[in-house]
Design a protein around this motif. Structure first.
Motif, PDB file in Angstrom:
ATOM      1  N   ARG A   1     -60.682  82.846  28.316  1.00 38.68           N
ATOM      2  CA  ARG A   1     -60.048  83.897  27.526  1.00 38.68           C
ATOM      3  C   ARG A   1     -60.533  83.888  26.087  1.00 38.68           C
ATOM      4  NH1 ARG A   1     -54.254  82.708  27.375  1.00 38.68           N
ATOM      5  NH2 ARG A   1     -54.119  83.835  29.345  1.00 38.68           N
ATOM      6  N   SER A   2     -60.417  82.743  25.433  1.00 38.83           N
ATOM      7  CA  SER A   2     -60.558  82.696  23.982  1.00 38.83           C
ATOM      8  C   SER A   2     -61.952  82.253  23.548  1.00 38.83           C
ATOM      9  CB  SER A   2     -59.516  81.738  23.395  1.00 38.83           C
ATOM     10  OG  SER A   2     -58.211  82.086  23.806  1.00 38.83           O
ATOM     11  N   THR A   3     -62.355  82.745  22.382  1.00 41.03           N
ATOM     12  CA  THR A   3     -63.615  82.307  21.793  1.00 41.03           C
ATOM     13  C   THR A   3     -63.530  80.821  21.447  1.00 41.03           C
ATOM     14  OG1 THR A   3     -62.870  82.818  19.557  1.00 41.03           O
ATOM     15  CG2 THR A   3     -63.974  84.588  20.789  1.00 41.03           C
TER      16      THR A   3
ATOM     17  N   ALA B   1     -68.930  89.705  31.466  1.00 43.96           N
ATOM     18  CA  ALA B   1     -67.575  90.138  31.818  1.00 43.96           C
ATOM     19  C   ALA B   1     -66.570  89.723  30.753  1.00 43.96           C
ATOM     20  CB  ALA B   1     -67.173  89.553  33.169  1.00 43.96           C
ATOM     21  N   LEU B   2     -66.810  88.572  30.116  1.00 47.31           N
ATOM     22  CA  LEU B   2     -65.866  88.066  29.132  1.00 47.31           C
ATOM     23  C   LEU B   2     -65.939  88.810  27.797  1.00 47.31           C
ATOM     24  CD1 LEU B   2     -66.132  84.220  29.786  1.00 47.31           C
ATOM     25  CD2 LEU B   2     -64.336  85.782  30.514  1.00 47.31           C
ATOM     26  N   LYS B   3     -66.947  89.665  27.623  1.00 46.15           N
ATOM     27  CA  LYS B   3     -67.061  90.445  26.395  1.00 46.15           C
ATOM     28  C   LYS B   3     -66.067  91.600  26.364  1.00 46.15           C
ATOM     29  CE  LYS B   3     -72.034  89.648  25.735  1.00 46.15           C
ATOM     30  NZ  LYS B   3     -73.365  90.303  25.748  1.00 46.15           N
ATOM     31  N   ARG B   4     -65.444  91.866  27.496  1.00 48.94           N
ATOM     32  CA  ARG B   4     -64.587  93.039  27.620  1.00 48.94           C
ATOM     33  C   ARG B   4     -63.407  92.981  26.655  1.00 48.94           C
ATOM     34  NH1 ARG B   4     -62.505  89.345  31.035  1.00 48.94           N
ATOM     35  NH2 ARG B   4     -60.245  89.343  31.345  1.00 48.94           N
ATOM     36  N   HIS B   5     -62.876  94.143  26.367  1.00 47.37           N
ATOM     37  CA  HIS B   5     -61.623  94.226  25.626  1.00 47.37           C
ATOM     38  C   HIS B   5     -60.471  93.945  26.577  1.00 47.37           C
ATOM     39  CE1 HIS B   5     -62.841  95.454  21.650  1.00 47.37           C
ATOM     40  NE2 HIS B   5     -63.601  96.421  22.134  1.00 47.37           N
ATOM     41  N   HIS B   6     -59.334  93.658  25.983  1.00 45.85           N
ATOM     42  CA  HIS B   6     -58.109  93.532  26.773  1.00 45.85           C
ATOM     43  C   HIS B   6     -57.873  94.814  27.557  1.00 45.85           C
ATOM     44  CE1 HIS B   6     -53.780  93.534  27.600  1.00 45.85           C
ATOM     45  NE2 HIS B   6     -53.813  94.746  27.100  1.00 45.85           N
TER      46      HIS B   6
ATOM     47  N   HIS C   1     -60.249  87.475  21.077  1.00 43.69           N
ATOM     48  CA  HIS C   1     -61.344  87.616  20.117  1.00 43.69           C
ATOM     49  C   HIS C   1     -60.975  87.276  18.677  1.00 43.69           C
ATOM     50  CE1 HIS C   1     -63.415  89.606  23.389  1.00 43.69           C
ATOM     51  NE2 HIS C   1     -62.470  90.515  23.470  1.00 43.69           N
ATOM     52  N   GLU C   2     -59.709  87.455  18.312  1.00 45.04           N
ATOM     53  CA  GLU C   2     -59.360  87.325  16.899  1.00 45.04           C
ATOM     54  C   GLU C   2     -57.933  86.826  16.754  1.00 45.04           C
ATOM     55  OE1 GLU C   2     -59.561  90.158  12.856  1.00 45.04           O
ATOM     56  OE2 GLU C   2     -60.152  90.945  14.823  1.00 45.04           O
TER      57      GLU C   2
ATOM     58  N   VAL D   1     -55.331  74.805  31.473  1.00 39.02           N
ATOM     59  CA  VAL D   1     -55.315  75.064  30.039  1.00 39.02           C
ATOM     60  C   VAL D   1     -55.117  76.556  29.812  1.00 39.02           C
ATOM     61  CG1 VAL D   1     -57.815  75.354  29.978  1.00 39.02           C
ATOM     62  CG2 VAL D   1     -56.606  74.714  27.889  1.00 39.02           C
ATOM     63  N   ALA D   2     -54.622  76.927  28.643  1.00 37.40           N
ATOM     64  CA  ALA D   2     -54.433  78.335  28.318  1.00 37.40           C
ATOM     65  C   ALA D   2     -55.750  79.088  28.458  1.00 37.40           C
ATOM     66  CB  ALA D   2     -53.902  78.471  26.888  1.00 37.40           C
ATOM     67  N   GLY D   3     -55.700  80.222  29.178  1.00 33.46           N
ATOM     68  CA  GLY D   3     -56.892  81.040  29.340  1.00 33.46           C
ATOM     69  C   GLY D   3     -57.809  80.608  30.453  1.00 33.46           C
TER      70      GLY D   3
END
Length: 738
Positions: free
Chosen positions: A545-547, A195-200, A685-686, A232-234
């Protein structure tokens, strides 16, 4: 072929067929009822005389009775229609995904285990046997506890001890089983990672199927006066808040209405972002406000929202109200449609009648009662006026029924006066509302005098009205405040008292407080302890959220102790790029190239400027080709946007560009640290960090700091250069976040 896969696909197909059959049955039922109701209404309508003017009274009354019968038929039809429509809406939710999980529970020793399938909503077959159990039901708690073996759930205050033999998760779309996972440890869940691989998405998505243990503790937390969640954020704070709202709606479905729940969001962009989550779970959105829209809805006139109100001003008002003496100019006439019904002098004398009490709720309540009585006496005076009597007698039959509930024919002077009094009371009913709303009291003038002659803002106006009346939102049951770290102490003082009867859920991150003067965690506790008793707390320390690379970057801005408590469950991704330029043309060329590439990409990229002024400057440099997101705008599904940090708060994007990471914008101070942490942590992702000039000192040691995060993180890349020029730095606009 996997035998278990075949069995689960077979069960899914059977369940889906049942849901589809119910959908067709409900659709057919609604169509048939609509056709039947339409014919019934036509038949009844044909029998009615639409105009009662000029007919005998008896005939008119028969017509009116027939209208009442017609209205009753319409009401009964609407009730049946709404019930069927509500069932259909739930079925439509399950047609998208019938369920997402299954648990196998042994309810009693020596009895076979039972399979329970869990979905976004519950559904039973015609025999009342559960096909799918609602994720909010007590038995579904065993899925979210993630404890194989002996576990428990609570039903009506009683603990049921069971044994969880299997916890299975599904990736399902309609009637197709893509894959399944048998799992016990949430952080390793393949379904979660998938699920976390999804795009925004331009809309926040429900996380019902992937709620983790620490998130579940918040969602299903016992109902308390005040719950403070630090995340925490995310970490999914906003999603958890909405799941909590859905859970409360389910738990109190017989007594809790959507208009009794208030949700405070940072801005209207964020409001648009979350508006589809609850409907996707079959629930109605609660009342949603930003601070600005809330005070605008409660205060008359156009005034400053009071986001930066000094708490001392509220304390001064509270102190001075106790000895307040109302002056003649502090009151005004009670008027309706230009007619004075009670003069200001009468309002003042009503207040003076109870001068033995200090100004406050008791004295105002007594004064209101007195003014209501005087208003009724005023109606009695008008009822003896010949002009009003003549106007009342000239009413046609429809107007008579509307006002009196029947046709009238007064037989004597006494009855004429009484009917005229009722008529006048009907015309000027608004006057009673004006009395209750304190429209006769000049709160602005009183507040200005108490605050030494200056005008009062919306926060102070509402606070003063609370002190005078003791009245807030009496019907509110729950208040949810997202991004609570962005509220000033005075704002929270007002909200805690205005919603004094409601239970609060407050979520935030101290490190994302991007305005000066906002309340600390300790101050938040003190405010709500004073109004709601003890404040219970939960923590969310995992980033979804974040990598790991991005999490390492923004967590490098925290101290060692706190950084060590954070974790990311995402798979490794791109190493953040950090570049400082000594040449404006090269800097802008890089930024334009990024914008062009992201414009053609499949995800959403946000160029997050430190403040609106820099946002405007960057828009000009980019030739206006990148859309600037304003307060009332919605996010696109993909492409690239430019927005200020205050509007980006709480949102997430595939790629975040921080275009102004120079030392003149993000200095070494703590506020700059929190602002940079907030900007970087929007990325999934970036991340690209650009500096037009010397790089912020906050990232000077990022290589060493990032190396301390996780098992094997890669340090962000940094290219430094000597700056020559940069646009003027401008501070974050006060109150811009709200």
């Amino acid at each position: 072929m996997d035998k278990t896969f075949e069995e689960e696909q077979r069960h899914l197909s059977e369940t889906y067929a049942t849901i589809r059959s119910l959908h067709d049955e409900l659709t057919r039922e609604l169509e048939e009822r609509h056709a039947t109701a339409a014919q019934d209404l036509k038949d009844l309508s044909d029998e009615l005389r639409p105009d009662t003017a000029g007919v005998e009274a008896d005939e008119a009354m028969e017509t009116l009775a027939a209208i009442e019968t017609l209205n009753a038929v319409i009401d009964a039809y609407n009730q049946r229609h709404d019930f069927a429509l509500e069932r259909l809406s739930r079925v439509l939710v399950l047609l998208r995904q019938p369920y997402f999980a299954k648990v196998r529970l042994k309810m009693r020793p020596n009895r076979p285990a039972r399979d329970v399938y869990i979905g976004a909503v519950g559904l039973t077959n015609k025999d009342r046997t559960p096909l799918v159990v609602d994720w909010r039901s007590p038995v579904a708690e065993t899925y979210y506890k993630q404890e194989n073996g002996p576990t428990s759930f609570t039903v009506d205050g009683r603990v049921r001890n069971v044994e969880l033999e299997l916890r299975r998760q599904f990736d399902i779309e309609r009637d197709v089983l893509r894959m399944y996972f048998d799992t016990t440890v949430a952080i390793e869940d393949s379904l979660l990672l998938n699920a976390l691989k999804r795009h925004h998405s331009e809309k926040l998505q429900a996380i019902t199927s992937t709620i983790q243990r620490e998130q579940n503790e918040v969602v299903r937390h016992a109902d308390v006066g005040a719950l403070l969640v630090s995340g925490v954020a995310g970490s999914g704070k906003t999603s958890v808040m909405l799941q909590r709202v859905a859970y409360l709606f389910y738990q109190e479905r017989k007594s809790l209405r959507s208009d009794q729940v208030y949700l405070f969001t940072p801005n209207t962009v964020f409001e648009h972002y979350i508006d589809s989550v609850l409907p996707s779970m079959g629930e109605t959105n609660p009342q949603v406000f930003t601070w600005r829209t809330f005070v605008a809805s409660k205060c008359p006139g156009d005034r400053d929202a009071g986001a930066n109100t000094d708490p001392a001003a509220l304390e001064l008002l509270e102190q001075r109200v106790q000895t307040l003496e109302v002056e003649q100019n502090d009151v005004r006439d009670v008027r309706v449609n230009g007619r004075v019904l009670l003069k200001a002098a009468q309002a003042k004398s009503a207040l003076d009648k109870f001068a033995q009490f200090p100004m406050g709720p008791r004295r105002l309540a007594l004064t209101r009662d007195e003014l209501h009585e005087r208003l009724e006496r005023r109606f009695g005076q008008l009822a003896h006026d010949a002009d009003w009597q003549e106007e009342m007698l000239g009413l046609d039959l429809d107007e008579q029924v509307e006002i009196f509930g029947e046709t009238i024919s007064p037989e004597d002077e006494r009855e004429t006066v009484e009917l005229t009094r009722r008529y006048v009371a009907h015309l000027f009913a608004e006057a009673h509302e004006l009395i209750d709303d304190l429209a006769w009291l000049r709160i602005d003038r009183i507040g200005s005098r108490l605050l030494n002659g200056r005008s009062i803002n919306a926060c102070e106006w509402l606070w003063l009205r609370l002190l005078l009346t003791g009245e807030g939102a009496k019907d509110a049951r729950y208040v949810m405040i997202d991004e609570v770290q962005d509220y000033a102490l005075a704002q929270l003082m007002l909200l805690s008292r205005y919603f004094g009867r409601a239970h609060f859920l407050m979520l935030g991150d101290e490190h994302q407080a991007i305005r000066e003067g906002t309340a600390t965690w300790e101050q938040i506790r003190e405010v709500f302890c004073a109004t709601h008793g003890d404040v219970e707390e939960c923590a969310l320390r995992t980033s979804y959220r974040s990598t790991p690379e991005i999490t390492a970057l923004f967590s490098s801005l925290l101290d060692d102790a706190e950084r060590g408590t954070l974790s990311s469950v995402r798979q490794a991704g791109c190493v953040p790029r950090i570049t400082a330029y000594d040449d404006t043309d090269a800097y802008l060329a890089d930024l334009r190239a990024i914008a062009q590439k992201q414009r053609e990409g499949s995800g959403l990229c946000a160029i997050v400027a430190a403040d609106p002024k820099r946002c405007a400057w960057l828009s000009k440099q980019l030739g206006g080709e990148v859309p600037v997101i304003g307060r009332e705008d919605e996010l696109p599904a993909k492409g690239v946007v430019l927005m200020s940090l205050s509007l980006a708060k709480g949102l997430e994007f595939d790629h975040v560009v921080v275009p102004d990471a120079q030392a003149t914008v993000y200095g070494p101070d703590d506020l700059s640290r929190r602002r940079l942490y907030t900007a970087l942590s929007r990325a999934m992702h970036e991340v690209t960090v650009l500096s037009q000039g010397a790089l912020t000192p906050l990232l000077a040691s990022l290589g060493d700091a990032a190396g301390k995060f996780g098992d094997n993180p890669e340090a962000p890349q940094s290219t430094a250069a000597t700056p020559e020029s940069t646009p003027p730095a401008s501070p974050l606009a006060a109150g811009d976040a709200q």
